[in-house]
Write a protein that holds these residues in place. Structure first.
Motif, PDB file in Angstrom:
ATOM      1  N   LEU A  76     -32.206 -54.547   5.694  1.00 60.22           N
ATOM      2  CA  LEU A  76     -31.372 -53.976   4.820  1.00 60.22           C
ATOM      3  C   LEU A  76     -32.069 -53.317   3.852  1.00 60.22           C
ATOM      4  O   LEU A  76     -31.844 -52.128   3.312  1.00 60.22           O
ATOM      5  CB  LEU A  76     -30.517 -55.071   3.980  1.00 60.22           C
ATOM      6  N   ALA A  77     -33.303 -54.016   3.480  1.00 56.27           N
ATOM      7  CA  ALA A  77     -34.084 -53.338   2.478  1.00 56.27           C
ATOM      8  C   ALA A  77     -34.828 -51.844   2.857  1.00 56.27           C
ATOM      9  O   ALA A  77     -34.705 -50.905   2.280  1.00 56.27           O
ATOM     10  CB  ALA A  77     -35.361 -54.232   2.168  1.00 56.27           C
ATOM     11  N   LYS A  78     -35.205 -51.909   4.229  1.00 49.99           N
ATOM     12  CA  LYS A  78     -35.295 -50.647   4.801  1.00 49.99           C
ATOM     13  C   LYS A  78     -34.476 -49.639   4.824  1.00 49.99           C
ATOM     14  O   LYS A  78     -34.533 -48.574   4.408  1.00 49.99           O
ATOM     15  CB  LYS A  78     -36.085 -50.968   6.322  1.00 49.99           C
ATOM     16  N   ALA A  79     -33.311 -49.738   5.316  1.00 48.44           N
ATOM     17  CA  ALA A  79     -32.051 -48.987   5.276  1.00 48.44           C
ATOM     18  C   ALA A  79     -31.728 -48.734   3.761  1.00 48.44           C
ATOM     19  O   ALA A  79     -31.403 -47.535   3.781  1.00 48.44           O
ATOM     20  CB  ALA A  79     -30.775 -49.893   5.765  1.00 48.44           C
ATOM     21  N   LEU A  80     -31.905 -49.447   2.856  1.00 50.55           N
ATOM     22  CA  LEU A  80     -31.716 -48.942   1.527  1.00 50.55           C
ATOM     23  C   LEU A  80     -32.761 -47.995   1.207  1.00 50.55           C
ATOM     24  O   LEU A  80     -32.419 -47.010   0.361  1.00 50.55           O
ATOM     25  CB  LEU A  80     -31.578 -50.130   0.677  1.00 50.55           C
ATOM     26  N   HIS A  81     -33.912 -48.231   1.487  1.00 49.03           N
ATOM     27  CA  HIS A  81     -35.012 -47.196   1.154  1.00 49.03           C
ATOM     28  C   HIS A  81     -34.892 -45.887   1.847  1.00 49.03           C
ATOM     29  O   HIS A  81     -35.142 -44.938   1.160  1.00 49.03           O
ATOM     30  CB  HIS A  81     -36.345 -47.833   1.547  1.00 49.03           C
ATOM     31  N   GLU A  82     -34.535 -46.002   3.151  1.00 48.68           N
ATOM     32  CA  GLU A  82     -34.066 -44.768   3.739  1.00 48.68           C
ATOM     33  C   GLU A  82     -33.098 -43.893   3.053  1.00 48.68           C
ATOM     34  O   GLU A  82     -33.101 -42.702   2.907  1.00 48.68           O
ATOM     35  CB  GLU A  82     -33.744 -45.013   5.015  1.00 48.68           C
ATOM     36  N   GLU A  83     -32.043 -44.592   2.473  1.00 54.49           N
ATOM     37  CA  GLU A  83     -30.923 -43.798   1.561  1.00 54.49           C
ATOM     38  C   GLU A  83     -31.516 -43.357   0.454  1.00 54.49           C
ATOM     39  O   GLU A  83     -30.988 -42.341  -0.061  1.00 54.49           O
ATOM     40  CB  GLU A  83     -29.728 -45.018   1.215  1.00 54.49           C
ATOM     41  N   ILE A  84     -32.499 -44.038  -0.292  1.00 57.40           N
ATOM     42  CA  ILE A  84     -33.047 -43.587  -1.607  1.00 57.40           C
ATOM     43  C   ILE A  84     -33.965 -42.488  -1.334  1.00 57.40           C
ATOM     44  O   ILE A  84     -33.823 -41.446  -2.078  1.00 57.40           O
ATOM     45  CB  ILE A  84     -33.930 -44.752  -2.098  1.00 57.40           C
ATOM     46  N   GLY A  87     -32.314 -57.686  -1.084  1.00 62.75           N
ATOM     47  CA  GLY A  87     -31.453 -57.483   0.267  1.00 62.75           C
ATOM     48  C   GLY A  87     -31.671 -58.736   0.961  1.00 62.75           C
ATOM     49  O   GLY A  87     -32.567 -59.618   0.791  1.00 62.75           O
ATOM     50  N   ALA A  88     -30.746 -59.002   1.763  1.00 67.20           N
ATOM     51  CA  ALA A  88     -30.480 -60.309   2.601  1.00 67.20           C
ATOM     52  C   ALA A  88     -31.606 -60.322   3.763  1.00 67.20           C
ATOM     53  O   ALA A  88     -31.650 -61.356   4.385  1.00 67.20           O
ATOM     54  CB  ALA A  88     -29.238 -60.277   3.106  1.00 67.20           C
ATOM     55  N   ALA A  89     -32.276 -59.259   4.156  1.00 67.53           N
ATOM     56  CA  ALA A  89     -33.001 -59.021   5.397  1.00 67.53           C
ATOM     57  C   ALA A  89     -33.883 -57.837   5.171  1.00 67.53           C
ATOM     58  O   ALA A  89     -33.658 -56.959   4.286  1.00 67.53           O
ATOM     59  CB  ALA A  89     -32.228 -58.921   6.654  1.00 67.53           C
ATOM     60  N   TYR A  90     -34.973 -57.828   5.920  1.00 63.23           N
ATOM     61  CA  TYR A  90     -35.957 -56.935   5.991  1.00 63.23           C
ATOM     62  C   TYR A  90     -35.190 -55.451   6.439  1.00 63.23           C
ATOM     63  O   TYR A  90     -35.515 -54.437   5.674  1.00 63.23           O
ATOM     64  CB  TYR A  90     -37.058 -57.162   7.255  1.00 63.23           C
ATOM     65  N   LEU A 116     -26.669 -51.037   6.392  1.00 66.02           N
ATOM     66  CA  LEU A 116     -25.876 -51.335   5.140  1.00 66.02           C
ATOM     67  C   LEU A 116     -24.552 -51.162   5.693  1.00 66.02           C
ATOM     68  O   LEU A 116     -23.966 -50.616   6.301  1.00 66.02           O
ATOM     69  CB  LEU A 116     -26.128 -50.248   4.063  1.00 66.02           C
ATOM     70  N   TYR A 117     -23.820 -52.086   4.784  1.00 62.30           N
ATOM     71  CA  TYR A 117     -22.416 -52.245   5.045  1.00 62.30           C
ATOM     72  C   TYR A 117     -21.586 -50.891   4.595  1.00 62.30           C
ATOM     73  O   TYR A 117     -20.608 -50.493   5.179  1.00 62.30           O
ATOM     74  CB  TYR A 117     -21.617 -53.236   4.147  1.00 62.30           C
ATOM     75  N   SER A 118     -22.126 -50.282   3.389  1.00 64.13           N
ATOM     76  CA  SER A 118     -21.581 -49.213   3.102  1.00 64.13           C
ATOM     77  C   SER A 118     -22.596 -48.172   2.411  1.00 64.13           C
ATOM     78  O   SER A 118     -23.739 -48.594   1.944  1.00 64.13           O
ATOM     79  CB  SER A 118     -20.397 -49.395   1.862  1.00 64.13           C
ATOM     80  N   LYS A 119     -22.356 -47.025   2.482  1.00 62.15           N
ATOM     81  CA  LYS A 119     -23.185 -45.996   1.984  1.00 62.15           C
ATOM     82  C   LYS A 119     -23.404 -45.930   0.475  1.00 62.15           C
ATOM     83  O   LYS A 119     -22.243 -46.191  -0.266  1.00 62.15           O
ATOM     84  CB  LYS A 119     -22.731 -44.614   2.481  1.00 62.15           C
ATOM     85  N   GLY A 124     -25.381 -59.343   6.498  1.00 60.49           N
ATOM     86  CA  GLY A 124     -25.619 -60.207   5.321  1.00 60.49           C
ATOM     87  C   GLY A 124     -25.435 -59.363   4.033  1.00 60.49           C
ATOM     88  O   GLY A 124     -25.988 -59.596   3.062  1.00 60.49           O
ATOM     89  N   HIS A 125     -25.079 -58.277   4.316  1.00 65.41           N
ATOM     90  CA  HIS A 125     -25.038 -57.158   2.979  1.00 65.41           C
ATOM     91  C   HIS A 125     -23.659 -57.575   2.416  1.00 65.41           C
ATOM     92  O   HIS A 125     -22.517 -56.703   2.617  1.00 65.41           O
ATOM     93  CB  HIS A 125     -25.114 -55.578   3.388  1.00 65.41           C
ATOM     94  N   ASN A 126     -23.460 -58.714   1.688  1.00 63.78           N
ATOM     95  CA  ASN A 126     -22.318 -58.917   1.117  1.00 63.78           C
ATOM     96  C   ASN A 126     -22.324 -59.021  -0.384  1.00 63.78           C
ATOM     97  O   ASN A 126     -21.289 -59.623  -1.054  1.00 63.78           O
ATOM     98  CB  ASN A 126     -21.739 -60.167   1.679  1.00 63.78           C
ATOM     99  N   ASN A 127     -23.549 -58.394  -1.000  1.00 65.16           N
ATOM    100  CA  ASN A 127     -23.536 -58.300  -2.388  1.00 65.16           C
ATOM    101  C   ASN A 127     -24.046 -56.824  -2.533  1.00 65.16           C
ATOM    102  O   ASN A 127     -23.956 -55.886  -1.803  1.00 65.16           O
ATOM    103  CB  ASN A 127     -24.751 -59.267  -2.922  1.00 65.16           C
ATOM    104  N   ASN A 128     -23.950 -56.342  -4.014  1.00 60.82           N
ATOM    105  CA  ASN A 128     -24.281 -54.997  -4.313  1.00 60.82           C
ATOM    106  C   ASN A 128     -25.656 -54.760  -4.262  1.00 60.82           C
ATOM    107  O   ASN A 128     -26.523 -55.511  -4.811  1.00 60.82           O
ATOM    108  CB  ASN A 128     -23.539 -54.678  -5.422  1.00 60.82           C
ATOM    109  N   LEU A 129     -26.361 -53.751  -3.594  1.00 61.01           N
ATOM    110  CA  LEU A 129     -27.736 -53.195  -3.751  1.00 61.01           C
ATOM    111  C   LEU A 129     -27.597 -52.163  -4.641  1.00 61.01           C
ATOM    112  O   LEU A 129     -27.254 -50.752  -4.175  1.00 61.01           O
ATOM    113  CB  LEU A 129     -28.093 -52.984  -2.490  1.00 61.01           C
ATOM    114  N   SER A 130     -28.371 -52.100  -5.694  1.00 67.65           N
ATOM    115  CA  SER A 130     -28.110 -51.038  -6.763  1.00 67.65           C
ATOM    116  C   SER A 130     -29.748 -50.468  -6.939  1.00 67.65           C
ATOM    117  O   SER A 130     -30.788 -50.840  -6.596  1.00 67.65           O
ATOM    118  CB  SER A 130     -27.503 -51.446  -7.915  1.00 67.65           C
ATOM    119  N   PHE A 131     -29.601 -49.239  -7.346  1.00 65.73           N
ATOM    120  CA  PHE A 131     -31.114 -48.501  -7.725  1.00 65.73           C
ATOM    121  C   PHE A 131     -30.656 -47.565  -8.690  1.00 65.73           C
ATOM    122  O   PHE A 131     -29.548 -46.775  -8.926  1.00 65.73           O
ATOM    123  CB  PHE A 131     -31.609 -48.111  -6.651  1.00 65.73           C
TER     124      PHE A 131
END
Length: 315
Positions: free
Chosen positions: A83-91, A78-81, A31-34, A58-65
Motif C-alpha cells: 500500500l505504501a508503494k502504491a501510494l508513492h506511485e500515485e504521488i 499504510g497497512a502493508a508495504y 489502493l482501495y481508491s485513487k 487493509g486500506h480501510n483508513n485514509n492515506l493523505s499527503f
C-alpha cells in the motif's frame, strides 16, 4: 494558492461509496481508491469504511499527503508495504517533488505497517511517543494479523518503527505550508495525533474523528477522556475542512455528529441502563438505532456498548 471551494465541494458532493459492500474502486492499484485533491495540494486516498480484508488490502483508513512546493509530507504509512508503494506511485504521477516526511497518526497497523517501504526510501518517520511505544510492544502481533487476511499481499512488509517521536507538537514549515502535528490528548488509541493546517483551516484528524462508519471502542479507549479532548482541544481548532481517519472528507458538523455525538449518546444510554440496575449481558443491546445506518454497525455496536458499560460501571 488556488481557490479552496471547488475540490472540497466535489468531494462532499460525491455519494458515500466507501462501503464494505462495494467492490474495490481502483482495480489497477493496491489502493482501495485513487487519491483525490481535497483542497489545493492536499490529497487523500479514501479507504474502505469496512474492516480490513484481502479485498481492500487493509486500506480501510485514509492515506493523505501534502504537496508543499518543496517536498511531500505523507500522513500514514499504510497497512502493508504494497500500500505504501502504491501510494508513492500515485504521488509520483502528481508531482516530481520527493517525499520528505511520513507522519504516523497512531500506533495501529494501518498507520505504521507500511513504514518499512518508506524507511527503504530513506524518508524520516515521525509519530507520537505513545504510538511508537504501542507499535514497539504490539507490532509483531499486528503484523501477524495483517498476514492472515492479506496473504500474499503481505509480502515485503516488515516492522519499521518511527525514526523520531514527540510528546505535544511537531511543527513543520515546508514550501508553502505551515503544518502542526498535534497530540491533543487521549482519544481513540494511544498516541493519536491530528495534523492541522491553520492557514488552510483543514485538519487531517486521524482517529480523533470518524465519518460514515461506526467508530470502534477498544479496551483502552477511555470514552470520557476522548470527549474531554474533543471539547477542549479538537473542537477549538475551528476547522473548516476535515479529513477524518475513516470516511470521506467533510466538515466539523458531520464528524461531530458521528464521533462526539455518538459517544455522548452511547454513554447516556449505558448510564440509564446502569441507573436501572442493568447488567453487562443486557448492556450489549441498548438502543443504538439512530446510528444503525453507519457502516460497520453490525460489527461494532454491541462491542462498543459492552466496553462503555465496563468503563462506566467504575466511573
Amino acid at each position: 494558492m488556488r481557490n479552496l471551494i471547488g475540490p472540497i465541494a466535489l468531494v462532499l458532493a460525491c455519494p458515500a461509496l466507501a462501503d464494505e459492500n462495494i467492490a474495490d474502486q481502483y482495480p489497477g492499484s493496491a489502493l482501495y481508491s485513487k487519491p483525490v485533491e481535497v483542497i489545493p495540494y492536499v490529497w487523500s486516498a479514501i479507504g474502505a469504511t469496512a474492516p480490513p480484508t484481502y479485498e481492500n488490502t487493509g486500506h480501510n483508513n485514509n492515506l493523505s499527503f501534502i504537496v508543499t512546493g518543496d517536498g511531500v509530507i505523507v500522513i500514514n504509512g499504510g497497512a502493508a508495504y504494497v500500500l505504501a508503494k502504491a501510494l508513492h506511485e500515485e504521488i509520483k504521477k502528481i508531482t516530481d517533488q520527493p517525499v520528505k516526511l511520513v507522519l504516523n497518526e497512531n500506533g495501529q497497523g494501518h498507520a505504521m505497517l507500511g513504514n518499512g517501504y518508506w524507511s527503504e526510501q530513506g524518508v524520516p518517520i515521525v509519530a507520537h511517543v505513545d504510538a511508537a511505544d504501542e507499535f514497539e510492544e504490539y507490532g509483531a502481533q499486528i503484523l501477524e494479523r495483517m498476514k492472515r487476511y492479506n496473504l500474499e499481499k503481505a509480502e515485503g512488509t516488515f516492522l519499521a518503527s518511527p525514526t523520531e517521536t514527540f510528546e505535544e507538537e511537531y511543527l513543520i514549515e515546508m514550501g508553502d505550508f505551515k503544518i502542526e502535528a498535534l497530540y491533543l490528548g487521549p482519544a481513540h488509541s494511544p498516541g493519536d495525533i491530528s495534523v492541522w493546517l491553520p492557514e488552510q483551516s483543514l485538519v487531517i484528524a486521524g482517529d480523533m474523528a470518524f465519518h460514515e462508519r461506526m467508530l470502534p471502542i477498544f479496551e483502552d479507549t477511555m470514552t470520557a477522556d476522548w470527549l474531554e479532548t474533543w471539547e477542549t482541544e479538537f473542537e477549538t481548532l475551528g476547522a473548516t475542512y476535515v479529513i477524518p481517519g475513516h470516511g470521506h472528507p467533510t466538515n466539523m458538523a458531520q464528524v461531530r455528529r458521528y464521533t462526539k455525538d455518538y459517544l455522548v449518546y452511547l454513554r447516556e444510554k449505558i448510564g440509564e441502563h446502569l441507573d436501572n440496575g442493568g447488567d453487562l449481558a443486557d448492556a450489549y443491546y441498548v438502543d443504538q438505532s439512530p446510528y444503525a445506518h453507519l457502516h460497520t454497525f453490525d460489527e461494532l455496536a454491541t462491542i462498543n456498548a459492552g466496553r462503555v458499560y465496563e468503563q462506566m460501571e467504575f466511573e
